[in-house]
Scaffold this active site. Structure first.
Site, PDB file in Angstrom:
ATOM      1  N   HIS A   1       4.884  -5.966   1.588  1.00 48.62           N
ATOM      2  CA  HIS A   1       3.696  -6.195   0.769  1.00 48.62           C
ATOM      3  C   HIS A   1       3.451  -7.691   0.641  1.00 48.62           C
ATOM      4  O   HIS A   1       4.349  -8.451   0.271  1.00 48.62           O
ATOM      5  CB  HIS A   1       3.907  -5.564  -0.616  1.00 48.62           C
ATOM      6  CG  HIS A   1       2.676  -5.528  -1.454  1.00 48.62           C
ATOM      7  ND1 HIS A   1       1.740  -4.531  -1.349  1.00 48.62           N
ATOM      8  CD2 HIS A   1       2.231  -6.363  -2.425  1.00 48.62           C
ATOM      9  CE1 HIS A   1       0.771  -4.744  -2.217  1.00 48.62           C
ATOM     10  NE2 HIS A   1       1.043  -5.868  -2.883  1.00 48.62           N
TER      11      HIS A   1
ATOM     12  N   MET B   1      -6.109 -10.425  -3.449  1.00 45.63           N
ATOM     13  CA  MET B   1      -6.561 -10.649  -4.824  1.00 45.63           C
ATOM     14  C   MET B   1      -7.508 -11.848  -4.776  1.00 45.63           C
ATOM     15  O   MET B   1      -7.230 -12.927  -5.292  1.00 45.63           O
ATOM     16  CB  MET B   1      -5.381 -10.942  -5.734  1.00 45.63           C
ATOM     17  CG  MET B   1      -4.318  -9.871  -5.753  1.00 45.63           C
ATOM     18  SD  MET B   1      -3.047 -10.279  -6.962  1.00 45.63           S
ATOM     19  CE  MET B   1      -1.784  -9.103  -6.510  1.00 45.63           C
TER      20      MET B   1
ATOM     21  N   ASP C   1       0.834 -10.504  -1.076  1.00 42.91           N
ATOM     22  CA  ASP C   1      -0.233 -10.756  -2.047  1.00 42.91           C
ATOM     23  C   ASP C   1      -0.945 -12.068  -1.738  1.00 42.91           C
ATOM     24  O   ASP C   1      -0.342 -13.143  -1.831  1.00 42.91           O
ATOM     25  CB  ASP C   1       0.349 -10.827  -3.460  1.00 42.91           C
ATOM     26  CG  ASP C   1       0.834  -9.481  -3.960  1.00 42.91           C
ATOM     27  OD1 ASP C   1       0.055  -8.521  -3.890  1.00 42.91           O
ATOM     28  OD2 ASP C   1       1.978  -9.397  -4.428  1.00 42.91           O
TER      29      ASP C   1
ATOM     30  N   ASP D   1       2.134  -1.300  -8.097  1.00 42.63           N
ATOM     31  CA  ASP D   1       2.692  -2.645  -8.006  1.00 42.63           C
ATOM     32  C   ASP D   1       2.756  -3.269  -9.397  1.00 42.63           C
ATOM     33  O   ASP D   1       1.742  -3.352 -10.085  1.00 42.63           O
ATOM     34  CB  ASP D   1       1.798  -3.502  -7.098  1.00 42.63           C
ATOM     35  CG  ASP D   1       2.325  -4.919  -6.899  1.00 42.63           C
ATOM     36  OD1 ASP D   1       3.440  -5.209  -7.374  1.00 42.63           O
ATOM     37  OD2 ASP D   1       1.618  -5.716  -6.261  1.00 42.63           O
TER      38      ASP D   1
ATOM     39  N   MET E   1      -3.592 -14.569  -3.098  1.00 39.86           N
ATOM     40  CA  MET E   1      -4.288 -14.931  -4.346  1.00 39.86           C
ATOM     41  C   MET E   1      -5.065 -16.226  -4.138  1.00 39.86           C
ATOM     42  O   MET E   1      -4.548 -17.171  -3.533  1.00 39.86           O
ATOM     43  CB  MET E   1      -3.282 -15.119  -5.476  1.00 39.86           C
ATOM     44  CG  MET E   1      -2.371 -13.944  -5.723  1.00 39.86           C
ATOM     45  SD  MET E   1      -1.237 -14.322  -7.075  1.00 39.86           S
ATOM     46  CE  MET E   1      -0.145 -12.906  -6.984  1.00 39.86           C
TER      47      MET E   1
ATOM     48  N   HIS F   1      -2.450  -7.369   0.568  1.00 41.87           N
ATOM     49  CA  HIS F   1      -3.210  -7.136  -0.660  1.00 41.87           C
ATOM     50  C   HIS F   1      -3.989  -8.396  -1.018  1.00 41.87           C
ATOM     51  O   HIS F   1      -3.413  -9.413  -1.383  1.00 41.87           O
ATOM     52  CB  HIS F   1      -2.214  -6.753  -1.773  1.00 41.87           C
ATOM     53  CG  HIS F   1      -2.827  -6.593  -3.121  1.00 41.87           C
ATOM     54  ND1 HIS F   1      -2.073  -6.596  -4.271  1.00 41.87           N
ATOM     55  CD2 HIS F   1      -4.113  -6.429  -3.523  1.00 41.87           C
ATOM     56  CE1 HIS F   1      -2.860  -6.434  -5.312  1.00 41.87           C
ATOM     57  NE2 HIS F   1      -4.106  -6.336  -4.882  1.00 41.87           N
TER      58      HIS F   1
ATOM     59  N   SER G   1       7.716  -6.846  -2.190  1.00 46.05           N
ATOM     60  CA  SER G   1       6.662  -7.838  -2.332  1.00 46.05           C
ATOM     61  C   SER G   1       7.154  -9.238  -1.966  1.00 46.05           C
ATOM     62  O   SER G   1       8.043  -9.793  -2.618  1.00 46.05           O
ATOM     63  CB  SER G   1       6.128  -7.846  -3.766  1.00 46.05           C
ATOM     64  OG  SER G   1       5.171  -8.859  -3.919  1.00 46.05           O
TER      65      SER G   1
ATOM     66  N   MET H   1      -2.490  -1.312 -10.121  1.00 45.91           N
ATOM     67  CA  MET H   1      -1.751  -2.433 -10.679  1.00 45.91           C
ATOM     68  C   MET H   1      -1.157  -2.011 -12.019  1.00 45.91           C
ATOM     69  O   MET H   1      -1.877  -1.595 -12.929  1.00 45.91           O
ATOM     70  CB  MET H   1      -2.671  -3.641 -10.873  1.00 45.91           C
ATOM     71  CG  MET H   1      -3.156  -4.277  -9.581  1.00 45.91           C
ATOM     72  SD  MET H   1      -1.827  -4.842  -8.486  1.00 45.91           S
ATOM     73  CE  MET H   1      -0.975  -6.031  -9.534  1.00 45.91           C
TER      74      MET H   1
END
Length: 216
Positions: A33, A68, A35, A175, A37, A66, A8, A137
């Site tokens: 990965h 979010m 993220d 994750d 956000m 990913h 990540s 998650m």
């Protein structure tokens, strides 16, 4: 199938990002990965497309992106232009999930759906045949370094049964809190891909740590 590892980026050293990406390129990591956000869907802001574009330019591993965020469907075209392999969206953030999954596929990417810790796997019963991956998650999304939620083991087993019973080919990714103690238990429960942030990037030897996860 051998265990896959998707380190990540959230746990990387952003002052020396190219160094950490070089490490990922040299490692046995399968994916990277990332993220995204927005500070709305989750109580934190990570990084946006300028960072994604910079990383995409130097990373030789497939990008596992990913979202979010609210309205993830707004970012499909731009994510595809990055050359992302997987676009992962939250069940809880997507009103028209079936439509969005097919738009992701139409854009040339694989489609993943993420479930928050409190969302039952049964909510995917009518969509499981359309997705390429389900991300569970194992912490509440928004921050790295949280403690692993134990129920994730049983939840993984329930998801594995749903996939088998439906004839789906979806992979299972987890994750949050993935480290030496939790990773073997997750693999035994049926996880295909381990996302690990702090455990990899803060390790004394990240390349060896990635290798140890893949050996599970």
């Amino acid at each position: 199938m051998a265990t896959m590892v998707s380190p990540s980026l959230l746990a990387a050293d952003f002052a020396h990002l190219s160094k950490d990406i070089d490490m990922i390129n040299r490692s046995e990591a399968d994916w990277l990965h990332m993220d995204i956000m927005d500070g709305v869907f989750v109580p934190n802001i990570s990084f946006g497309f300028p960072v994604l574009e910079a990383v995409a330019g130097i990373c030789r591993k497939p990008l596992d992106v990913h979202f979010m965020t609210i309205h993830p469907e707004d970012y499909i075209a731009r994510t595809a232009r990055l050359g992302a392999m997987m676009m992962n969206i939250h069940y809880e953030a997507c009103t028209h999930l079936h439509r969005t999954i097919h738009e992701i596929h139409k854009a040339g990417m694989k489609a993943g759906v993420t479930l928050n810790p409190s969302t039952p796997v049964g909510m995917l019963e009518d969509i499981i045949g359309d997705v390429d991956m389900v991300l569970l998650m194992s912490v509440n999304p928004g921050f790295g370094g949280q403690k692993f939620i134990e129920n994730t083991i049983q939840k993984t087993q329930r998801l594995r049964r749903l996939i088998a019973e439906s004839g789906s080919h979806a992979l299972i990714e987890v994750d949050g809190g993935v480290q030496a103690e939790t990773a073997p238990r997750l693999v035994e429960a049926g996880v295909d891909i381990l996302v690990s942030g702090s455990y990899v990037f803060k390790a004394e030897d990240p390349i060896a740590t990635i290798r140890s996860l893949k050996a599970l």
